[in-house]
Each structure stands twice: as C-alpha cells, then as structure tokens.
Scaffold this active site. Structure first.
Site, PDB file in Angstrom:
ATOM      1  NE  ARG A 241      59.500  -7.820 -19.759  1.00  0.00           N
ATOM      2  CZ  ARG A 241      58.717  -7.139 -20.286  1.00  0.00           C
ATOM      3  NH1 ARG A 241      58.928  -5.676 -20.782  1.00  0.00           N
ATOM      4  NH2 ARG A 241      57.304  -7.454 -20.471  1.00  0.00           N
TER       5      ARG A 241
ATOM      6  CE1 TYR B 268      61.088 -11.017 -13.056  1.00  0.00           C
ATOM      7  CE2 TYR B 268      61.463  -9.455 -14.937  1.00  0.00           C
ATOM      8  CZ  TYR B 268      60.558 -10.473 -14.298  1.00  0.00           C
ATOM      9  OH  TYR B 268      59.784 -11.150 -15.078  1.00  0.00           O
TER      10      TYR B 268
ATOM     11  CE  LYS C 272      60.176 -12.000 -23.286  1.00  0.00           C
ATOM     12  NZ  LYS C 272      59.248 -11.974 -22.167  1.00  0.00           N
TER      13      LYS C 272
ATOM     14  CG  HIS D 209      56.579 -11.489 -26.502  1.00  0.00           C
ATOM     15  ND1 HIS D 209      55.935 -10.661 -25.767  1.00  0.00           N
ATOM     16  CD2 HIS D 209      56.966 -12.724 -25.534  1.00  0.00           C
ATOM     17  CE1 HIS D 209      55.748 -11.091 -24.522  1.00  0.00           C
ATOM     18  NE2 HIS D 209      56.470 -12.133 -24.433  1.00  0.00           N
TER      19      HIS D 209
ATOM     20  CB  SER E 169      54.324  -9.459 -20.462  1.00  0.00           C
ATOM     21  OG  SER E 169      55.541  -9.265 -21.269  1.00  0.00           O
TER      22      SER E 169
ATOM     23  CB  CYS F 260      48.392 -11.973 -22.367  1.00  0.00           C
ATOM     24  SG  CYS F 260      48.178 -10.408 -21.395  1.00  0.00           S
TER      25      CYS F 260
ATOM     26  CG  ASP G 240      58.495 -15.533 -23.467  1.00  0.00           C
ATOM     27  OD1 ASP G 240      57.525 -14.807 -23.343  1.00  0.00           O
ATOM     28  OD2 ASP G 240      59.431 -14.740 -23.227  1.00  0.00           O
TER      29      ASP G 240
ATOM     30  NE  ARG H 271      57.298 -13.707 -14.989  1.00  0.00           N
ATOM     31  CZ  ARG H 271      56.860 -13.622 -16.474  1.00  0.00           C
ATOM     32  NH1 ARG H 271      57.021 -14.544 -17.091  1.00  0.00           N
ATOM     33  NH2 ARG H 271      56.073 -12.468 -16.450  1.00  0.00           N
TER      34      ARG H 271
HETATM   35  P1  GTP Z   1      54.920 -13.880 -20.122  1.00  0.00           P
HETATM   36  O1  GTP Z   1      55.763 -15.112 -19.412  1.00  0.00           O
HETATM   37  O2  GTP Z   1      55.177 -12.592 -19.121  1.00  0.00           O
HETATM   38  O3  GTP Z   1      55.387 -13.477 -21.644  1.00  0.00           O
HETATM   39  O4  GTP Z   1      53.303 -14.292 -19.834  1.00  0.00           O
HETATM   40  P2  GTP Z   1      52.513 -15.530 -20.534  1.00  0.00           P
HETATM   41  O5  GTP Z   1      51.798 -14.770 -21.833  1.00  0.00           O
HETATM   42  O6  GTP Z   1      53.297 -16.658 -20.784  1.00  0.00           O
HETATM   43  O7  GTP Z   1      51.232 -15.341 -19.544  1.00  0.00           O
HETATM   44  P3  GTP Z   1      50.899 -16.983 -18.762  1.00  0.00           P
HETATM   45  O8  GTP Z   1      50.578 -18.173 -19.616  1.00  0.00           O
HETATM   46  O9  GTP Z   1      51.832 -17.042 -17.662  1.00  0.00           O
HETATM   47  O10 GTP Z   1      49.688 -16.484 -17.998  1.00  0.00           O
HETATM   48  C1  GTP Z   1      49.754 -15.183 -17.342  1.00  0.00           C
HETATM   49  C2  GTP Z   1      48.302 -15.077 -16.290  1.00  0.00           C
HETATM   50  O11 GTP Z   1      47.148 -15.315 -17.196  1.00  0.00           O
HETATM   51  C3  GTP Z   1      48.358 -16.346 -15.368  1.00  0.00           C
HETATM   52  O12 GTP Z   1      48.042 -15.866 -13.898  1.00  0.00           O
HETATM   53  C4  GTP Z   1      47.189 -17.346 -15.754  1.00  0.00           C
HETATM   54  O13 GTP Z   1      46.414 -18.060 -14.774  1.00  0.00           O
HETATM   55  C5  GTP Z   1      46.401 -16.396 -16.630  1.00  0.00           C
HETATM   56  N1  GTP Z   1      45.703 -17.108 -17.739  1.00  0.00           N
HETATM   57  C6  GTP Z   1      46.211 -17.798 -18.697  1.00  0.00           C
HETATM   58  N2  GTP Z   1      45.661 -18.320 -19.387  1.00  0.00           N
HETATM   59  C7  GTP Z   1      44.137 -17.779 -19.256  1.00  0.00           C
HETATM   60  C8  GTP Z   1      42.860 -18.125 -19.900  1.00  0.00           C
HETATM   61  O14 GTP Z   1      42.643 -18.751 -20.765  1.00  0.00           O
HETATM   62  N3  GTP Z   1      42.017 -17.512 -19.228  1.00  0.00           N
HETATM   63  C9  GTP Z   1      41.924 -16.632 -17.983  1.00  0.00           C
HETATM   64  N4  GTP Z   1      40.932 -16.159 -17.505  1.00  0.00           N
HETATM   65  N5  GTP Z   1      43.176 -16.572 -17.570  1.00  0.00           N
HETATM   66  C10 GTP Z   1      44.302 -17.131 -17.939  1.00  0.00           C
HETATM   67  C1  SPV Z   2      57.603 -11.019 -20.024  1.00  0.00           C
HETATM   68  O1  SPV Z   2      57.395 -10.319 -19.368  1.00  0.00           O
HETATM   69  O2  SPV Z   2      56.989 -11.262 -21.219  1.00  0.00           O
HETATM   70  C2  SPV Z   2      58.336 -12.488 -19.925  1.00  0.00           C
HETATM   71  C3  SPV Z   2      59.091 -12.473 -18.397  1.00  0.00           C
HETATM   72  O3  SPV Z   2      58.381 -13.367 -20.500  1.00  0.00           O
HETATM   73  S1  SPV Z   2      60.663 -11.750 -18.665  1.00  0.00           S
HETATM   74  O4  SPV Z   2      61.628 -12.484 -19.024  1.00  0.00           O
HETATM   75  O5  SPV Z   2      60.826 -10.869 -17.280  1.00  0.00           O
HETATM   76  O6  SPV Z   2      60.493 -10.684 -19.659  1.00  0.00           O
HETATM   77 MN    MN Z   3      57.165 -12.903 -22.317  1.00  0.00          MN
END
Ligand code: GTP
Ligand code: SPV
Ligand code: MN
Length: 594
Positions: free
Chosen positions: A70, A199, A208, A228, A250, A252, A279, A377
């Site tokens: 984004r 993207y 979003k 979110h 995002s 996290c 999400d 992704r």
């Molecule tokens: P968006 O889709 O961008 O909103 O992200 P999200 O909040 O859904 O994050 P996601 O679960 O995809 O995790 C993002 C990154 O954080 C990945 O590379 C995971 O491996 C890492 N991660 C997720 N949970 C943990 C955790 O509990 N500990 C650690 N160390 N890393 C984590």
């Molecule tokens: C984020 O960035 O928080 C996502 C992926 O969940 S996107 O749809 O690109 O915003």
């Molecule tokens: Mn997100």
C-alpha cells in the site's frame, strides 16, 4: 448493457466516458466466467497457471516492481473541510481529487475491457452488509474480488431489487506508475477512485478502502464500528466459545493468530480455535447490550513469507487449492516458495520480479536477493481454512468478550496487560505504536504510533474516532474487556523472547479467563498483568529470567513513551477527547511513583 438500477447505469456511463474502454463486461461470478478470464490472463502473461496436479485451481501473479505494498503517501481522504479528514490523513478537496485523478484516468482503458463487479461486504442481504460496485480494467482484480468478497449476479439482483445505495468504486491500472498513482476516498459521495496501482490493498476496493475507510465514516454516522481486527473463537472443553477481536497493525500477526493450533502442552485441555476473520471486523451493539462482530470479507489476503506448517498449519492446508499467489518465488515445477516457507530452499526459480533466481545471490549493495518479496501475498477463499467458524454467514456474527490491541515493540510493552476499564482501554488503543513492516512503503523498523491499528485506515478525523469509541463503551452492558499484547519483545541479542504463534494461546487462555472472572491479576502502573504462575506454561521451557523480562515495566522507557504520546496527542489539538487527556495524566502519575 443497461440494467435496472438507474443510478448504476448513469455512473457506469460516466466512468466509461472518462476511461474509454473498448468493452464493458458485467461479472456474474460463475465458474465458467472465471475459467474464461483465467485463460485470457494466461495468454497475456498477467497470470501464470501453477502445477494443477499439485495445486489445483492455483495461479501466479507478479505486480510491477514499484507496486508491492500500500502506498500511504498517495492515499487521500477527500472531504470539503480539512478538519473532517483530521490530522492523521492526507487530505484534498473532492474537487481537487476528482480533477487530479480524472487526468490520469482519462482514456486509460483504451484497448482494454472495463469489468463491472457487483459485490457485498458481509453476507448478501444481511442488514449489516454493504454493497459496492467496482469498475476495473484488471482481470487480476476481478479474480481477487471473486475470492475476497461475495460477488456477481446474486448481489446485482439484490441491488436492483432494493434500488439501494452502493459504494461507487472505480479502479484503473493506467500506467502502473508510482508517479501517476492516487488512492482517493470521497466519504461524502460514498465513492472510491484508485488509479495507477495493481497491488492488493490499493485496488481490491472492498477491503481497506470500503470496509475500513468508507465504512468507518459510515459507522460513525450510523452508530457502529469498522475496525482493522481479526475475529476468533476459543472453545474450551465444556463447549463454551469466547470470541475476541484483535487489532494489530499490518503484518503484525492477525492472520496467524486467527487460526492458531494449540501448542502440544495445552492439547490435554482440549481447546479448539474457530477462525471468523483475519483482517476486518464490523461491530455493533445488539439488543442484548453486547458487542457483536461480523467479518465482512469472504477470503484472506495474507502474507506469505514466514508462513509454514510449523507457524501456521491451517493456512498451509488452505493454500493447497484455488489460491492466487502474488510476488512469490516460482519453482521450475510450477509450484511456489517463499522465505520462511516449507521445504528446503529451492536451487533455482523465478523471483518476484520475474528474474532467474538462485540462493545466495546478492544485489549491488551486497544485500541478499530474496525469491519472494517480503510482502508477497496469497488470496484464498476463507472456507478453505480447516478451522473456519460455522457462523461466517450468520447475520449477527459473534459476541465479543475481549478486545485485544498489539504491535511490534522490541523493548517497551509487556507480553500482555489488561486495561483498568473501557476508557483506559481506549487510551491503550489510541496510544498503540508499532515498528513499521513491509506491508506499506517506507522505512521498515521505524516505530510509529498507530492507534487501534487504524492510522492508515480511519476515513475521518481520528479525534472524532476516539470519541466514537468512548461513546460506544457507555452504551454496552457489559463492554468487552480491553487488553494489550506484544509477541515481539526482544532480548539484548535482538532475539524474540516469546515463541509466539501456537504458544500465544497461553496468553489468550488468560484473557478469556479474565473475561469470565476465573483468574485474578496483579495491578501495575500500566494495567493488570498475570500473577506469577497463572499463564499455563506446560510444555514450554523458556530460559531462566525470560518471563520476568517479558513482564518488566521499565520506568525510564515508559517516561520516554509518555513524551512520545504527548507529542502525538498534540497533533489533535482541541479534537482530542478530554477523557484521553485525563488517562494520560493518570498514567503519568502512576509511572512517576514507580
Ligand atoms: P496484514 O495482512 O498485513 O494485516 O497482516 P497480519 O496482521 O495478518 O499479519 P500476519 O499474521 O500475516 O503476520 C505477519 C508476519 O508476522 C509473518 O511473517 C508472521 O510469520 C509473523 N508473525 C505472526 N505471528 C507471530 C508471532 O506470534 N511471533 C512472531 N515472532 N512472529 C509472528
Ligand atoms: C494490510 O496491509 O493491512 C493488509 C494487506 O491487510 S492490504 O490489503 O494490502 O492492505
Ligand atoms: Mn491488514
């Protein structure tokens, strides 16, 4: 092409006059249509068909090199008054926004097809759902929307039958040039214009743009909340399911937490996890006085790198079929891979930029060249997830017991703490901060304040958004308890101290028990934390002293934090609710006494 909805016809005509597509195609959502579109995209190279024996229904896509996340700097809230966008959003007047984007849209679909995608955020026909129509010149967008939303004929029929309002979403790839890219929101017109990107979050306009930026503004007007947040159910052996909604910025950990598998040590307890969303949560107070949440989406748009059978087995299961992979490594046998994925590192492949790739390559600055982009992704139907809730299509969604905030804080925040009450919880959310990830353009690692993980997604003045949160709390009986977690605290050697993933259930168990008054807690300056021994650590051995460090509250660090919060709050001037000022003063006093 004329359909029954006059407003829809008129708007499509206006957009077609501006963009001048060769053809206009209505998307009905059928399987046949999908196959046809895929075929077309294979021909032009927009998509590559993956190994159908190993990955049935899966396809591969690369975005343009400067179009991998984004672009928040190019994202605007366009309102008549600047105050309505607030101090945290980029702002333009609607007039300026339409003019600037029209200049890029003009004639940009010559030689291309404009697809009309009617879609519903939330179950079709639910009073909580919202309908949008996206016009786009990208087959990739059509196929993604097909997974991420409920879309096609059923939605159009519904829209025509009710002659209802809908969010007008116009997307065009134009030249895919970052210098000619704008993501514009017109909450006063229920309209979104996105041009110059291909993207995810910039172009899947139901996500979003509609479900957070436009919906948050609508929610403020109509008395509900668009957040979110992931939504998940934690079922204990008695069959009771406690639902939580958690806001992390995002990349996290929302997707991973939403479908975690209980760690070995807790298996004896028989917990089961049910994924509702990963999400976005739309939440409203129901007639029982409780907060109920639905996931308006129908698919997952998740981060590849780091996802493997150990960190997220449920996701790896889900990705076996019907998935679109974006910016990952393509292996010679037409399967895919990413850093931190399953299996050994492939010996060769095509990287996310479409170049031949070998392990160990370095770029001109001596940095390793990754096969997948860090924000690579996948787009996958949510029903592919083995632990999907059976309440996904339920109009009312699920009742929320706890709201959890969290982010990446290497030093400051303890593993978990609970706010004293709702108002303090709003302060905890409003003062969230996290280190920047690859999900948005910018310097990775920099700490930035990201209230409720909504900094890039709040469609109106964030001061008013805080007031909305405070007001909602007064109307609920009881309001959910509010927690803060940090899976990302690091030791002196820059290593994560907490194993995360499955083991996060140990913390969730405490949270759910707190919501049911089944466990006491220790009062500290920042909130309640678990008493020693109250987190079930069966089967998890951490080095001596780690738990102490995970829960340490460092006076100097919190004093620095107060300075940083004060600076952030200053931005809001008179628009900052007095309750948050009071919470700040109270925290300052408690920290001073440490
Ligand atoms: P968006 O889709 O961008 O909103 O992200 P999200 O909040 O859904 O994050 P996601 O679960 O995809 O995790 C993002 C990154 O954080 C990945 O590379 C995971 O491996 C890492 N991660 C997720 N949970 C943990 C955790 O509990 N500990 C650690 N160390 N890393 C984590
Ligand atoms: C984020 O960035 O928080 C996502 C992926 O969940 S996107 O749809 O690109 O915003
Ligand atoms: Mn997100």
């Amino acid at each position: 092409m004329n359909r029954k909805h006059k407003g829809l016809n008129k708007w499509i005509k206006e957009c077609a006059t501006l963009c001048q597509p060769d053809k206009i195609v209505w998307i009905n959502g059928s399987e046949e249509e999908k196959n046809q579109l895929e075929k077309e995209a294979f021909k032009t190279g927009e998509l590559i068909q993956l190994n159908q024996k190993k990955m049935p229904g899966c396809v591969y896509h690369n975005t343009a090199v400067n179009d991998v996340a984004r672009t928040e700097k190019l994202t605007f809230i366009c309102t008549k008054n600047k105050r309505d966008a607030g101090p945290t959003n980029n702002w333009m007047t609607p007039k300026e926004g339409y003019n600037k984007a029209a200049e890029i849209f003009k004639g940009s679909m010559k030689g291309r097809t404009m697809y009309v995608i009617p879609f519903s955020m939330g179950p079709v026909g639910s009073p909580f759902s919202k309908i949008g129509v996206e016009l786009t010149d990208s087959i990739y967008v059509v196929l993604n929307m097909r997974i991420m939303t409920r879309m096609g004929k059923e939605v159009l029929d519904r829209l025509e039958k009710t002659n209802g309002d809908f969010t007008k979403c116009l997307h065009g790839k134009a030249e895919l040039d970052i210098n000619r890219r704008l993501i514009l929101h017109f909450p006063e017109d229920n309209t979104i214009w996105s041009v110059g990107s291909g993207y995810g979050g910039n172009v899947l306009l139901g996500k979003k743009c509609l479900a957070l930026r436009i919906a948050s503004a609508l929610g403020k007007k109509e008395g509900w909340m668009a957040e979110h947040m992931l939504i998940m159910g934690i079922e204990d052996p008695s069959g009771y399911i406690g639902y939580i909604a958690a806001a992390f910025p995002s990349a996290c950990g929302k997707t991973n937490l939403a479908m975690l598998i209980p760690p070995e040590g807790l298996k004896r307890k028989g917990y089961r996890i049910w994924t509702v969303g990963d999400d976005i949560a739309w939440m409203r107070i129901d007639s029982d006085g409780k907060l109920w949440a639905i996931n308006p989406e129908n698919g997952l748009f998740g981060v590849g790198p780091g996802t493997n059978a150990k960190t997220n087995l449920n996701m790896m299961e889900a990705l076996k079929k019907d998935t679109i992979f974006t910016n990952v490594l393509l292996k010679p046998d037409k399967t895919v891979w990413w850093e931190g994925g399953d299996g050994s590192q492939p010996r060769s492949g095509m990287d996310w930029q479409g170049r031949p790739w070998k392990p160990g390559q370095v770029d001109e600055h001596g940095q390793p060249v990754t096969g997948a982009h860090p924000n690579a992704r996948f787009t996958v139907p949510i029903k592919n997830v083995p632990c999907i809730t059976n309440r996904l299509d339920h109009h009312h969604g699920v009742p929320i017991s706890a709201i959890v905030f969290g982010g990446r804080r290497a030093k400051l925040a303890p593993l978990v703490y609970e706010s004293f009450d709702w108002q303090h919880g709003v302060f905890v959310g409003a003062t969230m901060a996290s280190e920047r990830t690859a999900a948005q353009f910018g310097k990775v690692g920099e700490v930035r304040r990201d209230p409720m993980a909504m900094l890039p997604f709040c469609g109106y003045n964030m001061g008013d958004y805080f007031k909305h949160w405070l007001k909602k709390g007064k109307k609920m009986s009881p309001a959910p308890k509010v927690f803060h977690v940090n899976w990302f605290k690091k030791d002196e050697n820059d290593k994560f101290m907490w194993p995360g993933f499955s083991d996060n259930l140990r913390v969730l168990e405490w949270i759910i028990d707190r919501c049911r008054d089944q466990v006491s807690a220790k009062k500290t300056a920042i909130g309640y934390i678990p008493n020693e021994g109250d987190l079930d650590m069966t089967g998890l051995k951490l080095p001596k002293g780690t738990m102490k460090k995970l829960f340490a509250i460092n006076k100097a660090a919190w004093r620095d934090e107060l300075v940083s919060i004060a600076e952030f709050f200053k931005k809001f001037g008179q628009d900052l609710p007095k309750e948050l000022r009071a919470e700040y003063k109270a925290l300052e006093k408690r920290i001073a006494k440490l």
